[in-house]
Design a protein around this motif. Structure first.
Motif, PDB file in Angstrom:
ATOM      1  N   ALA A 265       0.826  -1.159  -0.165  1.00 50.21           N
ATOM      2  CA  ALA A 265       0.117  -0.069  -0.039  1.00 50.21           C
ATOM      3  C   ALA A 265       0.878   1.284   0.129  1.00 50.21           C
ATOM      4  N   PHE A 266       1.956   1.257   0.869  1.00 50.42           N
ATOM      5  CA  PHE A 266       2.867   2.562   0.842  1.00 50.42           C
ATOM      6  C   PHE A 266       3.406   2.583  -0.724  1.00 50.42           C
ATOM      7  N   VAL A 267       3.878   1.519  -1.369  1.00 49.11           N
ATOM      8  CA  VAL A 267       4.527   1.713  -2.591  1.00 49.11           C
ATOM      9  C   VAL A 267       3.407   2.352  -3.385  1.00 49.11           C
ATOM     10  N   GLY A 268       2.239   1.685  -3.329  1.00 49.85           N
ATOM     11  CA  GLY A 268       1.060   2.209  -4.371  1.00 49.85           C
ATOM     12  C   GLY A 268       1.054   3.736  -4.162  1.00 49.85           C
ATOM     13  N   ALA A 269       0.605   4.188  -2.823  1.00 53.52           N
ATOM     14  CA  ALA A 269       0.532   5.550  -2.516  1.00 53.52           C
ATOM     15  C   ALA A 269       1.830   6.458  -2.992  1.00 53.52           C
TER      16      ALA A 269
ATOM     17  N   THR B  28      -5.555  -1.031   9.124  1.00 50.30           N
ATOM     18  CA  THR B  28      -6.097   0.273   8.832  1.00 50.30           C
ATOM     19  C   THR B  28      -5.160   1.235   8.421  1.00 50.30           C
ATOM     20  N   VAL B  29      -3.782   1.048   8.535  1.00 53.70           N
ATOM     21  CA  VAL B  29      -2.672   1.936   8.025  1.00 53.70           C
ATOM     22  C   VAL B  29      -2.838   1.534   6.317  1.00 53.70           C
ATOM     23  N   ALA B  30      -2.787   0.227   6.142  1.00 54.08           N
ATOM     24  CA  ALA B  30      -2.812  -0.263   4.868  1.00 54.08           C
ATOM     25  C   ALA B  30      -3.800   0.109   3.822  1.00 54.08           C
ATOM     26  N   ALA B  31      -5.212   0.314   4.556  1.00 48.11           N
ATOM     27  CA  ALA B  31      -6.303   0.844   3.796  1.00 48.11           C
ATOM     28  C   ALA B  31      -6.241   2.308   3.715  1.00 48.11           C
ATOM     29  N   VAL B  32      -5.716   2.962   4.461  1.00 49.32           N
ATOM     30  CA  VAL B  32      -5.852   4.349   4.588  1.00 49.32           C
ATOM     31  C   VAL B  32      -4.823   4.768   3.326  1.00 49.32           C
ATOM     32  N   LEU B  33      -3.767   4.077   3.027  1.00 43.40           N
ATOM     33  CA  LEU B  33      -2.438   4.362   2.049  1.00 43.40           C
ATOM     34  C   LEU B  33      -3.098   3.959   0.793  1.00 43.40           C
ATOM     35  N   ALA B  34      -3.650   2.685   0.853  1.00 49.93           N
ATOM     36  CA  ALA B  34      -4.579   2.276  -0.478  1.00 49.93           C
ATOM     37  C   ALA B  34      -5.626   3.280  -0.899  1.00 49.93           C
ATOM     38  N   ALA B  35      -6.418   3.706  -0.054  1.00 45.92           N
ATOM     39  CA  ALA B  35      -7.416   4.765  -0.629  1.00 45.92           C
ATOM     40  C   ALA B  35      -6.793   6.061  -1.055  1.00 45.92           C
TER      41      ALA B  35
END
Length: 234
Positions: free
Chosen positions: A25-29, A223-230
């Motif tokens: 998710a971080f890489v995507g953001a 939660t952190v992954a979901a926020v970053l992905a969103a």
């Protein structure tokens, strides 16, 4: 070289699959937000992830010191021109942002490596990716995590041995040639010994791996992954 270090930090207590999800998710953001403002927000996230694993930014920088010259070379080369004015600083802005983004991704990876044993990483990969492909990926990742630090250590000892024999006074091309030849020789030697050790231990593609269980603390990672992905999608 960054390796796993036992501890009781927040990241150590998370399931490796949760930490891998946060990384993706971080890489995507990071790729979705290349602006200075976006990278500033990601810098704060990176600092929090490093702190959660008990790893300081300076230690991460020392671990990736061999990559830093390549990250710095991109903006410098982009700013140079073949004629007047010779240096155009505006041309270095985008490469500098890309290099900084890559550094943030490396820091997040360092936090994962610091807090996750190799066996748990292999178990996470093999239980996420089914079939032979998962076994192949899990085995490959486990070997890389164990083998790559040894190769870097061999290169460092080779350079120290050359310096002790005044090899650092030789021409640069000759030093590179000697280091490369010695490094390749050590790498092939280690590969042969690794192959023999795997056969002696009856290497299995699907060994008994450690049990992985999600805990309540993993909801924080989700939660952190979901926020970053969103944020990456938005």
């Amino acid at each position: 070289m960054l390796t796993y270090s036992p501890g009781d930090s927040l990241a150590h207590r998370l399931d490796p699959r949760t930490k891998l999800l946060v990384q993706f998710a971080f890489v995507g953001a990071a790729f979705a937000h290349e602006t200075p403002r976006g990278l500033l927000v990601l810098s704060g996230v990176t600092a929090a992830l490093l702190s959660s694993s008990g790893l300081s930014p300076l230690s991460a920088l020392r671990g990736y010191r061999f990559v830093l010259p390549f990250l710095a070379a991109g903006p410098l080369v982009s700013a140079l021109t073949l004629g007047p004015p010779w240096v155009v600083f505006a041309d270095a802005i985008d490469p500098a942002l890309a290099s900084y983004r890559a550094l943030l991704v490396l820091f997040v990876t360092a936090a994962y490596v610091r807090s996750t044993p190799v066996r748990e990483t292999r178990a996470a990969v093999q239980r996420t990716v089914p079939g032979k492909l998962g076994q192949f990926l899990g085995t490959g990742i486990a070997l890389v995590f164990r083998f790559f630090p040894l190769l870097l250590s061999d290169l460092r000892r080779t350079r120290e041995a050359m310096a002790a024999r005044l090899g650092d006074e030789r021409p640069v091309v000759e030093r590179i040639e000697l280091t490369a030849i010695a490094g390749l020789g050590r790498a092939f030697g280690r590969a042969d010994r690794l192959s023999l050790a795997l056969r002696a231990r009856c290497f299995a593609w699907n060994p008994t791996l450690p049990m992985l269980r999600f805990a309540r603390l993993d909801w924080l990672g989700f939660t952190v992954a979901a926020v970053l992905a969103a944020w990456a999608v938005v």
